[in-house]
Design an enzyme around this catalytic site. Structure first.
Site, PDB file in Angstrom:
ATOM      1  N   ARG A  27       0.818  -1.217   0.000  1.00 39.80           N
ATOM      2  CA  ARG A  27       0.000   0.000   0.000  1.00 39.80           C
ATOM      3  C   ARG A  27       0.854   1.270   0.000  1.00 39.80           C
ATOM      4  O   ARG A  27       0.337   2.369  -0.208  1.00 39.80           O
ATOM      5  CB  ARG A  27      -0.915   0.010   1.226  1.00 39.80           C
ATOM      6  CG  ARG A  27      -1.894  -1.131   1.257  1.00 39.80           C
ATOM      7  CD  ARG A  27      -2.745  -1.045   2.489  1.00 39.80           C
ATOM      8  NE  ARG A  27      -3.636   0.073   2.425  1.00 39.80           N
ATOM      9  CZ  ARG A  27      -4.866   0.041   1.956  1.00 39.80           C
ATOM     10  NH1 ARG A  27      -5.370  -1.088   1.528  1.00 39.80           N
ATOM     11  NH2 ARG A  27      -5.626   1.108   1.921  1.00 39.80           N
ATOM     12  N   TRP A  74       2.942   6.120   1.895  1.00 41.57           N
ATOM     13  CA  TRP A  74       3.064   6.553   0.497  1.00 41.57           C
ATOM     14  C   TRP A  74       2.871   8.053   0.550  1.00 41.57           C
ATOM     15  O   TRP A  74       1.771   8.532   0.832  1.00 41.57           O
ATOM     16  CB  TRP A  74       1.982   5.876  -0.349  1.00 41.57           C
ATOM     17  CG  TRP A  74       2.085   6.170  -1.814  1.00 41.57           C
ATOM     18  CD1 TRP A  74       2.810   5.482  -2.744  1.00 41.57           C
ATOM     19  CD2 TRP A  74       1.390   7.206  -2.535  1.00 41.57           C
ATOM     20  NE1 TRP A  74       2.629   6.042  -3.987  1.00 41.57           N
ATOM     21  CE2 TRP A  74       1.768   7.097  -3.892  1.00 41.57           C
ATOM     22  CE3 TRP A  74       0.514   8.220  -2.169  1.00 41.57           C
ATOM     23  CZ2 TRP A  74       1.288   7.960  -4.871  1.00 41.57           C
ATOM     24  CZ3 TRP A  74       0.039   9.083  -3.151  1.00 41.57           C
ATOM     25  CH2 TRP A  74       0.421   8.938  -4.489  1.00 41.57           C
ATOM     26  N   ASN A 100      -4.031   7.614   7.346  1.00 40.46           N
ATOM     27  CA  ASN A 100      -4.091   7.342   5.909  1.00 40.46           C
ATOM     28  C   ASN A 100      -5.139   8.295   5.332  1.00 40.46           C
ATOM     29  O   ASN A 100      -6.235   8.369   5.869  1.00 40.46           O
ATOM     30  CB  ASN A 100      -4.496   5.870   5.713  1.00 40.46           C
ATOM     31  CG  ASN A 100      -4.663   5.489   4.251  1.00 40.46           C
ATOM     32  OD1 ASN A 100      -4.280   6.237   3.359  1.00 40.46           O
ATOM     33  ND2 ASN A 100      -5.238   4.328   4.023  1.00 40.46           N
ATOM     34  N   GLY A 101      -4.804   9.015   4.284  1.00 43.83           N
ATOM     35  CA  GLY A 101      -5.765   9.967   3.710  1.00 43.83           C
ATOM     36  C   GLY A 101      -5.110  11.327   3.564  1.00 43.83           C
ATOM     37  O   GLY A 101      -3.885  11.446   3.617  1.00 43.83           O
ATOM     38  N   GLU A 473      -3.268  -1.816 -21.934  1.00 43.63           N
ATOM     39  CA  GLU A 473      -2.908  -2.523 -20.705  1.00 43.63           C
ATOM     40  C   GLU A 473      -1.461  -3.033 -20.778  1.00 43.63           C
ATOM     41  O   GLU A 473      -0.720  -2.950 -19.801  1.00 43.63           O
ATOM     42  CB  GLU A 473      -3.909  -3.662 -20.461  1.00 43.63           C
ATOM     43  CG  GLU A 473      -3.649  -4.550 -19.251  1.00 43.63           C
ATOM     44  CD  GLU A 473      -3.596  -3.803 -17.923  1.00 43.63           C
ATOM     45  OE1 GLU A 473      -3.923  -2.616 -17.857  1.00 43.63           O
ATOM     46  OE2 GLU A 473      -3.170  -4.429 -16.926  1.00 43.63           O
ATOM     47  N   LYS A 477       1.398  -1.936 -18.119  1.00 45.88           N
ATOM     48  CA  LYS A 477       2.161  -2.893 -17.313  1.00 45.88           C
ATOM     49  C   LYS A 477       3.656  -2.626 -17.452  1.00 45.88           C
ATOM     50  O   LYS A 477       4.398  -2.621 -16.472  1.00 45.88           O
ATOM     51  CB  LYS A 477       1.868  -4.345 -17.739  1.00 45.88           C
ATOM     52  CG  LYS A 477       0.558  -4.943 -17.307  1.00 45.88           C
ATOM     53  CD  LYS A 477       0.382  -5.179 -15.828  1.00 45.88           C
ATOM     54  CE  LYS A 477      -0.121  -3.959 -15.124  1.00 45.88           C
ATOM     55  NZ  LYS A 477      -1.539  -3.705 -15.069  1.00 45.88           N
ATOM     56  N   HIS A 496      -1.694   8.761 -37.579  1.00 50.58           N
ATOM     57  CA  HIS A 496      -2.093  10.147 -37.271  1.00 50.58           C
ATOM     58  C   HIS A 496      -1.119  10.827 -36.304  1.00 50.58           C
ATOM     59  O   HIS A 496      -1.453  11.840 -35.717  1.00 50.58           O
ATOM     60  CB  HIS A 496      -3.514  10.159 -36.694  1.00 50.58           C
ATOM     61  CG  HIS A 496      -4.525   9.636 -37.658  1.00 50.58           C
ATOM     62  ND1 HIS A 496      -4.927  10.345 -38.762  1.00 50.58           N
ATOM     63  CD2 HIS A 496      -5.172   8.448 -37.713  1.00 50.58           C
ATOM     64  CE1 HIS A 496      -5.803   9.624 -39.451  1.00 50.58           C
ATOM     65  NE2 HIS A 496      -5.970   8.467 -38.835  1.00 50.58           N
ATOM     66  N   LYS A 597      -0.633   0.457  -4.194  1.00 50.68           N
ATOM     67  CA  LYS A 597      -1.624  -0.480  -4.717  1.00 50.68           C
ATOM     68  C   LYS A 597      -3.020   0.123  -4.780  1.00 50.68           C
ATOM     69  O   LYS A 597      -3.713  -0.008  -5.777  1.00 50.68           O
ATOM     70  CB  LYS A 597      -1.621  -1.744  -3.849  1.00 50.68           C
ATOM     71  CG  LYS A 597      -2.609  -2.803  -4.286  1.00 50.68           C
ATOM     72  CD  LYS A 597      -2.203  -3.410  -5.603  1.00 50.68           C
ATOM     73  CE  LYS A 597      -3.174  -4.463  -6.083  1.00 50.68           C
ATOM     74  NZ  LYS A 597      -2.987  -4.741  -7.510  1.00 50.68           N
TER      75      LYS A 597
HETATM   76  O1  M6R Z   1      -8.225  -0.958  -7.154  1.00 51.93           O
HETATM   77  P1  M6R Z   1      -8.580  -0.343  -8.459  1.00 51.93           P
HETATM   78  O2  M6R Z   1      -8.885  -1.367  -9.506  1.00 51.93           O
HETATM   79  O3  M6R Z   1      -9.693   0.650  -8.359  1.00 51.93           O
HETATM   80  O4  M6R Z   1      -7.300   0.430  -8.901  1.00 51.93           O
HETATM   81  C1  M6R Z   1      -7.277   1.235 -10.038  1.00 51.93           C
HETATM   82  C2  M6R Z   1      -5.862   1.606 -10.419  1.00 51.93           C
HETATM   83  O5  M6R Z   1      -5.272   2.352  -9.405  1.00 51.93           O
HETATM   84  C3  M6R Z   1      -5.013   0.368 -10.703  1.00 51.93           C
HETATM   85  O6  M6R Z   1      -5.575  -0.436 -11.697  1.00 51.93           O
HETATM   86  C4  M6R Z   1      -3.601   0.782 -11.118  1.00 51.93           C
HETATM   87  O7  M6R Z   1      -3.637   1.401 -12.374  1.00 51.93           O
HETATM   88  C5  M6R Z   1      -2.677  -0.425 -11.121  1.00 51.93           C
HETATM   89  N1  M6R Z   1      -1.405  -0.049 -10.633  1.00 51.93           N
HETATM   90  C6  M6R Z   1      -2.547  -1.047 -12.460  1.00 51.93           C
HETATM   91  O8  M6R Z   1      -1.593  -2.039 -12.535  1.00 51.93           O
END
Ligand code: M6R
Length: 602
Positions: A27, A74, A100-101, A473, A477, A496, A597
């Site tokens: 996290r 974080w 957190n927040g 995607e 990644k 384009h 995360k």
């Molecule tokens: O938990 P969520 O699916 O809502 O998260 C959304 C994004 O933060 C998440 O998919 C992020 O882009 C990942 N790091 C992708 O690998």
């Protein structure tokens, strides 16, 4: 996005807190700290870097206590260093908090507190909470926390200790907090997975609740009125082994390899006698339009949802980034269905988008992995992914489960509106896990591509139709875990603009599997080749012969008759390319720099 863990019981809390933080480290991992109460005073130890660094410095100190709170950070406000790390204390070191927040009005609060003589030492927004609690403390920590939070704007998951009180006071608004119920011990955690080594009994706190937690119990009240909140004790369904790496070097690789099983789990019990069974408590037969909202990888699933639902259920679908949707006064009607897709169920923007939709009286549905999460509890109805905890920061198994669930949902919509279901697509869907196994058992070609291109500074990913979101995607990644700049585009868009980037050093990954676009994709491959680009192609079936003639590198994947299913298969090699490139570069792809995360701040 920051992890909070807490313990109160009879055991020495230090190893328990460290164990909890290790489970929450995904996290946030720029700094960490703990605060331990030994009955007389509070001891705080903080360290910049990973939990292992904190653990190392704790080994040198003899700290023992049975009540403690811990935090992995974080950074939002203030650079990652020891001073900015949590826990933060009040002026006398009698009160400690982890947060957190984001405290949005921290600047005026800080000014006010400093005028009153408080010494604020960090650059964080969080530290004001410790001083506000100090300001209001008159022998009752819970009361002081409630008073402090009354003048705070923003989001918080908060845990607080006072050296004279045998309890942890926790509160939540916008950031998740769970109370774990053990035997003569209680735990606090930002997510359920970190509790599994201690208990499976959990109470999910809701927004605007405060809890006073002792070793034998807890009392939860509403922050606004002091009324007792009726809470249900939930059983966490995950097994402790699911949050361990097992024989895998990294969570990301483990989760990539789990995909045949996680897709089976997403389908299990939901297809019976050729019909789709989803326990959706919504009348979907009158829905006129679907709006799907999400962030990151889940947004790529949402884009696929558009292709899949429009093709299989003939309902118009719009897709919006949750962060844009919530703030652009979207035109929503009562017969719209707003769908949120989220692995964590805690993403602040997606949660905000759902709240916006509810305010405009739309029906809401969640496609969520984490049971009991904020979005799961806010939506009118939902479909869980059952993918198990996803620990790797780069989402892999959640993505393929989301797409599998979107296919089920599209078929369900069709069925609910009296449409006949195509038996072939259901049969093909059930066969997808076996096809993924085949890819996972044959990775030598993918590994050598990763080795060959690990030092490339740029990548392009191109696809058409359902393979366009797959291209996005694949690029995401790679960016996330290898720090290589990568772009995903619809292949036809290349001419384009992005075509200007192509030279002899540019690897271009084409999704060139058999569908109605293959000939057009072959033309796009020619266009790249003509400009010296290096072609890496994902291909299948008879089409792979044509692709092989043009591509320097080819990854063959099993075919599907239904193009709507191919993204689940085609994305697997792209996940593996990203993983193996990161691995070859010596990057810890489970904790990529700057990422967290679950993004519980805006
Ligand atoms: O938990 P969520 O699916 O809502 O998260 C959304 C994004 O933060 C998440 O998919 C992020 O882009 C990942 N790091 C992708 O690998």
């Amino acid at each position: 996005m920051c992890g909070i863990f807490g313990y109160i019981g009879d055991k020495n809390c230090v190893p328990i807190l460290i164990g909890g933080l290790k489970k929450l480290e995904y996290r946030g991992y720029d700094s960490a700290g703990i605060c331990v109460a030994d009955g007389c005073r509070l001891t705080v130890v903080k360290k910049r870097g990973k939990i292992a660094d904190l653990e190392g410095s704790l080994r040198l100190k003899k700290i023992i206590g049975t009540i403690g709170i811990a935090h992995t950070r974080w950074a939002t406000h203030g650079e990652p260093n020891e001073v900015n790390a949590h826990p933060h204390t009040d002026c006398c070191g009698k009160i400690a908090i982890v947060h957190n927040g984001i405290i949005e009005n921290y600047a005026p609060l800080k000014k006010l507190l400093e005028q009153e003589g408080h010494k604020i030492v960090s650059q964080t927004d969080s530290e004001v909470l410790a001083h506000l609690i100090e300001k209001f403390y008159a022998g009752d920590l819970e009361k002081a926390v409630i008073q402090a939070l009354k003048i705070v704007d923003g989001a918080f998951g908060l845990a607080a200790l006072h050296e004279n009180e045998d309890r942890i006071v926790v509160a939540r608004r916008g950031s998740p907090l769970i109370v774990g119920i053990g035997k003569n011990e209680m735990l606090i955690s930002s997510d359920a997975a970190a509790l599994l080594n201690h208990t499976k009994k959990a109470v999910y706190m809701a927004d605007n609740e405060v809890a006073s937690v002792t070793k034998n119990g807890y009392i939860i009240k509403h922050l606004n009125g002091g009324r007792l909140a009726a809470k249900k004790v939930d059983k966490i369904k995950w097994a402790a082994a699911q949050v361990e790496k097992g024989d895998f070097a990294h969570f990301m690789l483990k989760e990539i390899y789990e995909q045949p099983e996680t897709i089976e789990n997403a389908l299990r019990g939901r297809i019976k006698h050729g019909r789709i069974k989803l326990s959706i408590e919504l009348n979907v037969s009158t829905v006129r339009r679907i709006i799907i909202t999400a962030c990151g990888t889940s947004w790529h699933s949402a884009l696929l949802g558009k292709y899949i639902i429009e093709s299989l259920a003939s309902i118009p679908v719009e897709v919006d980034y949750a962060s844009e949707f919530r703030y652009r006064s979207p035109l929503i009607k009562r017969d719209d269905l707003v769908v949120a897709i989220s692995q964590s169920g805690e993403t602040a923007d997606t949660l905000g988008a759902i709240r916006e939709a509810k305010e405009k009286f739309a029906k809401t549905l969640g496609i969520i992995n984490t049971v009991g999460s904020s979005i799961a509890r806010d939506v009118d109805s939902g479909i869980y992914l059952h993918a198990g905890p996803e620990i790797g920061v780069a989402s892999t198994k959640a993505f393929t489960s989301q797409v599998a669930v979107l296919i089920l949902f599209a078929l369900y919509l069709r069925q609910a509106r009296g449409g006949a279901l195509d038996k072939n697509i259901i049969g093909e869907l059930c066969g997808v896990p076996q096809k993924i196994r085949h890819i996972l058992e044959n990775t030598s070609g993918i590994k050598s591509i990763a080795q060959r291109f690990k030092n490339s500074p740029n990548f392009l990913y191109l696809g058409r139709g359902v393979n366009f979101p797959v291209a996005l995607e694949g690029a995401l990644k790679l960016k996330e875990v290898s720090y290589i700049h990568a772009e995903g585009y619809p292949a036809a868009e290349m001419k384009h603009g992005p075509i200007a980037l192509i030279d002899k050093k540019m690897p271009v990954v084409f999704l060139a599997t058999e569908d109605r676009f293959l000939n057009k994709i072959l033309s796009n491959i020619h266009e790249v080749k003509a400009r010296g680009g290096i072609i890496i192609a994902v291909a299948n079936g008879n089409g792979s012969k044509k692709v092989r003639r043009l591509a320097e590198h080819i990854i063959t994947v099993p075919s599907t008759l239904k193009s709507e299913l191919s993204p689940i298969i085609n994305v697997i090699p792209l996940q593996l390319i990203a993983y193996y490139i990161a691995n070859a570069k010596g990057i810890n792809m489970d904790k990529p720099r700057n990422l967290a995360k679950s993004v519980t701040v805006e």
